[in-house]
Design an enzyme around this catalytic site. Sequence first.
Site, PDB file in Angstrom:
ATOM      1  N   LYS A 111      -0.788  12.930  -0.399  1.00  0.00           N
ATOM      2  CA  LYS A 111      -0.680  11.812   0.535  1.00  0.00           C
ATOM      3  C   LYS A 111      -1.320  12.171   1.880  1.00  0.00           C
ATOM      4  O   LYS A 111      -1.136  13.267   2.393  1.00  0.00           O
ATOM      5  CB  LYS A 111       0.795  11.466   0.732  1.00  0.00           C
ATOM      6  CG  LYS A 111       1.017  10.128   1.419  1.00  0.00           C
ATOM      7  CD  LYS A 111       2.478   9.719   1.343  1.00  0.00           C
ATOM      8  CE  LYS A 111       2.707   8.414   2.087  1.00  0.00           C
ATOM      9  NZ  LYS A 111       1.847   7.320   1.596  1.00  0.00           N
ATOM     10  N   HIS A 141       7.159  12.726  -0.561  1.00  0.00           N
ATOM     11  CA  HIS A 141       6.031  12.304  -1.392  1.00  0.00           C
ATOM     12  C   HIS A 141       5.259  13.505  -1.942  1.00  0.00           C
ATOM     13  O   HIS A 141       5.395  14.620  -1.443  1.00  0.00           O
ATOM     14  CB  HIS A 141       5.079  11.431  -0.573  1.00  0.00           C
ATOM     15  CG  HIS A 141       5.562  10.035  -0.368  1.00  0.00           C
ATOM     16  ND1 HIS A 141       6.412   9.696   0.666  1.00  0.00           N
ATOM     17  CD2 HIS A 141       5.341   8.887  -1.066  1.00  0.00           C
ATOM     18  CE1 HIS A 141       6.682   8.398   0.592  1.00  0.00           C
ATOM     19  NE2 HIS A 141       6.052   7.881  -0.440  1.00  0.00           N
ATOM     20  N   ALA A 197       2.864 -10.626  -0.902  1.00  0.00           N
ATOM     21  CA  ALA A 197       3.823  -9.559  -0.608  1.00  0.00           C
ATOM     22  C   ALA A 197       3.105  -8.224  -0.481  1.00  0.00           C
ATOM     23  O   ALA A 197       2.274  -7.882  -1.319  1.00  0.00           O
ATOM     24  CB  ALA A 197       4.881  -9.476  -1.700  1.00  0.00           C
ATOM     25  N   PRO A 198       3.427  -7.437   0.567  1.00  0.00           N
ATOM     26  CA  PRO A 198       2.807  -6.118   0.714  1.00  0.00           C
ATOM     27  C   PRO A 198       3.425  -5.112  -0.252  1.00  0.00           C
ATOM     28  O   PRO A 198       2.847  -4.082  -0.533  1.00  0.00           O
ATOM     29  CB  PRO A 198       3.131  -5.740   2.164  1.00  0.00           C
ATOM     30  CG  PRO A 198       4.347  -6.522   2.504  1.00  0.00           C
ATOM     31  CD  PRO A 198       4.312  -7.766   1.679  1.00  0.00           C
ATOM     32  N   ASN A 199       4.589  -5.389  -0.772  1.00  0.00           N
ATOM     33  CA  ASN A 199       5.301  -4.427  -1.606  1.00  0.00           C
ATOM     34  C   ASN A 199       6.104  -5.206  -2.649  1.00  0.00           C
ATOM     35  O   ASN A 199       7.010  -5.960  -2.302  1.00  0.00           O
ATOM     36  CB  ASN A 199       6.238  -3.584  -0.731  1.00  0.00           C
ATOM     37  CG  ASN A 199       6.770  -2.384  -1.468  1.00  0.00           C
ATOM     38  OD1 ASN A 199       6.897  -2.400  -2.692  1.00  0.00           O
ATOM     39  ND2 ASN A 199       7.093  -1.330  -0.734  1.00  0.00           N
TER      40      ASN A 199
END
Lengths: 257, 257, 257, 257
Positions: free
Chosen positions: C148, C144, C114-116
């Site tokens: 970032k 954010h 899973a990426p997340n």
Amino acid sequence: MTDEQEKSTVEPIRVGVLGARGRMGAEVCRAVDAAADMDLVAMVDQGDWLFNAADAGAEVVVDFTTPDVVMDNLQWCIDQGISAVVGTTGFTEQRLDQVRGWLERKPGVGVVIAPNFGIGAVLMMQFAARAARHFESVEIIEQHHPRKLDAPSGTATHTARLVAAARAEAGLGPTPDATKDEVAGARGAEIDGVRVHAVRATGLVAHQEVLFGTLGETLTIRHDSYDRVSFMPGVLLAVRAVRTRPGLTLGLDALLD
Amino acid sequence: MTDEQEKSTVEPIRVGVLGARGRMGAEVCRAVDAAADMDLVAMVDQGDWLFNAADAGAEVVVDFTTPDVVMDNLQWCIDQGISAVVGTTGFTEQRLDQVRGWLERKPGVGVVIAPNFGIGAVLMMQFAARAARHFESVEIIEQHHPRKLDAPSGTATHTARLVAAARAEAGLGPTPDATKDEVAGARGAEIDGVRVHAVRATGLVAHQEVLFGTLGETLTIRHDSYDRVSFMPGVLLAVRAVRTRPGLTLGLDALLD
Amino acid sequence: MTDEQEKSTVEPIRVGVLGARGRMGAEVCRAVDAAADMDLVAMVDQGDWLFNAADAGAEVVVDFTTPDVVMDNLQWCIDQGISAVVGTTGFTEQRLDQVRGWLERKPGVGVVIAPNFGIGAVLMMQFAARAARHFESVEIIEQHHPRKLDAPSGTATHTARLVAAARAEAGLGPTPDATKDEVAGARGAEIDGVRVHAVRATGLVAHQEVLFGTLGETLTIRHDSYDRVSFMPGVLLAVRAVRTRPGLTLGLDALLD
Amino acid sequence: MTDEQEKSTVEPIRVGVLGARGRMGAEVCRAVDAAADMDLVAMVDQGDWLFNAADAGAEVVVDFTTPDVVMDNLQWCIDQGISAVVGTTGFTEQRLDQVRGWLERKPGVGVVIAPNFGIGAVLMMQFAARAARHFESVEIIEQHHPRKLDAPSGTATHTARLVAAARAEAGLGPTPDATKDEVAGARGAEIDGVRVHAVRATGLVAHQEVLFGTLGETLTIRHDSYDRVSFMPGVLLAVRAVRTRPGLTLGLDALLD
């Protein structure tokens, strides 16, 4: 004039921290250390010798200790001519009078005592008090992690009282509410006539919303706090201001103007 | 003293409305009519005789007309000793000077000219300007219906300028932003160094959020407007205040303190 | 049957962690250790012997390592008959095919990549994709911290693509937008026709809002993430599910149904 | 094939409206009239002859009338082979069974009865029910104008029940809450174990927020409704779907998939 020359002409403020090993105190040490215009010259905690702060030439002392030692700390600071920024709790009217008495004998010394060093929280309350007189309706929704013991929070209760006082002064009556059929608790707690709702959920930290409403529009002031590091800008602001404000200053409000 | 006796001692303010058949004017008529402390004594529009307002004993006139007739209206009101609340647009510095000149000869008369009678919007801008100097970061997000032609909105642009000016005065540099890899437009428009984002969606009316951030906390001031009726509390506030404020008052700000 | 008896009949899942000293891996160790239905039997990192995990009887391995070692780890796990939950990045279609090949020879083994692992983020995207076909308008606002590097965020870009695909499938044309007069960037970035706005401010962590609008109403799906601990419920969910899902599972979506 | 040719091959749906002069009915007439794929062929209200709708060739009838006439209307529609979309209230289980009986004898006719045609509200409830099993905490905050008589709203109560049922099914216990010291009402009303807070303020219309929380993250689903026009997309959706869904369909949920 070069940058270096300019730097050399503005001396950094020499700061000592009392309660330096506590959670807040340690955070203050980090913040002072990181501030370009301050030098952290003394870190004092239980078992350390208070005179270290004076020996190190502290001009301002930050006190995050406990109610049982803070008065001794303050008396000593004022005697030494050191200004103080105090986040320790437990200040009664009687204690404040005692501090004022000490300060009278040392006209050059300043003391800032604040229950809340969060600039965001303090501004939220200031703005809420200002907006209160212009809106027919107002409610407060505070949201916190579920380990919190009191509901509503102290900040929400304090905000409700400020808002209620501003409404009374402006001659506003009760907020309109036609509720006839209420499941108990749905309309929240009533603090001086202002409805306050307390939300508790895992994942939340500390949040508050003050919602004002009048015909066709609402104004919302919201504060989100994620970390005790959020108190640091307020502490540094007080450190910068305290030497030029002789006597006792209560709360951050005055420093924010 | 009974309620009735009390009522009889405070005379309602006698109000005339110019531009009474326009969208805003009609709303003003309804609002004045509904206000317990005001009497709507004259409704004047194109083709009506302006003297009706004087004959009806108007003490205050509200003008929501057009730039081509508002100066004549104002000169006439001031000559008659009638105070005026003006929401009509198109006031240049030159026009304002002319109004000031007329008012000098009538020291008892007041005129309030405001570009925005929304109390919520005016307070949002006041609070934003006040908060600006205490936060490292600030961005503005405005949200409107998709029929709007300009992006960002005039209110958002004005807020950005107020915020930028307050930051400059406080000696704050640019907001921190490490963005290296940006899809064009992602970071919004830049107005005097303040990032402004304009959202457009069916279902929205007129909304604006000013987000301030510093270490570990954010403060958000949000205004939601659903209806032009939201300007009415500001108009009534001005009607109540204008007779006791001789001379020219620009904007609602001064009346909100 | 007493509670104690019941407990003894459900054996805890024996879990090994690869990359145990990394930031995510360490968090996983803490989470597994705290879960009542799991036993942390092996903590493996660079320099450690992978066989420790097998020797300790691990039934599930959680891998938060690096792209250069993860394929070896996976091949070994599958060979050993150990199911795996993988958060390591860098999986190309080619790599996924290789994993599928290995799994074919071990029909009892499951792998979740899973990426997340943030359940909230995954649900936000699912709900956004579902809502997309029912609303005329949609925009994405992500917020954010200012350190970032990319704008918009990967999650926002991915959400925009999901939303755009759902709109296309439902035959929806472009969102309405009458903007004529735009300060460059005000209307955000365009990702597959969906406007995305990226806000950056000190005090923020990781937040995203997907705003849908149609006549007279809006629907907003908002996700706020404060801490990498927020990935742990998703990791534990996958650990609980992986042994009963033979073969390769991509993403948390399937596990949330 | 040209556009015109294409248009001519897809016949617009012929729609009749019962209760056409009521507030909702009038809105439906406007919406049907504005829809490119529908023809408004009959507007019927008290005193009008119901057969007009059949004479005009209505294929679908929309009924926003009253509980005392809706059953007669429905029986007549089904007899005529006209499908119906019904927003009128007052449907008991007994009434629904009666409608099912009539429909059995007319297998080609469809009836959609929905308590809420707001797509946003229906999706909010669907998403809330889906998210409920994945989060430790959940609370509902609904916000309405102050003329509302009940607190919490029917939609909030219904959402709380859906959420509670989903939690129970997933084996989740009570939400964590350490509150010891509560001002009565602060923690809201409890509906099946879910806390619900009802905010009332002038300027609000109809809003609801469902807040989910787990370690380090929150997910919020928010619905804002400004106008009864917000029900129209749901009504049109049902009109488009009802002829291909023989039998009785309860609620919009099934039509949204």
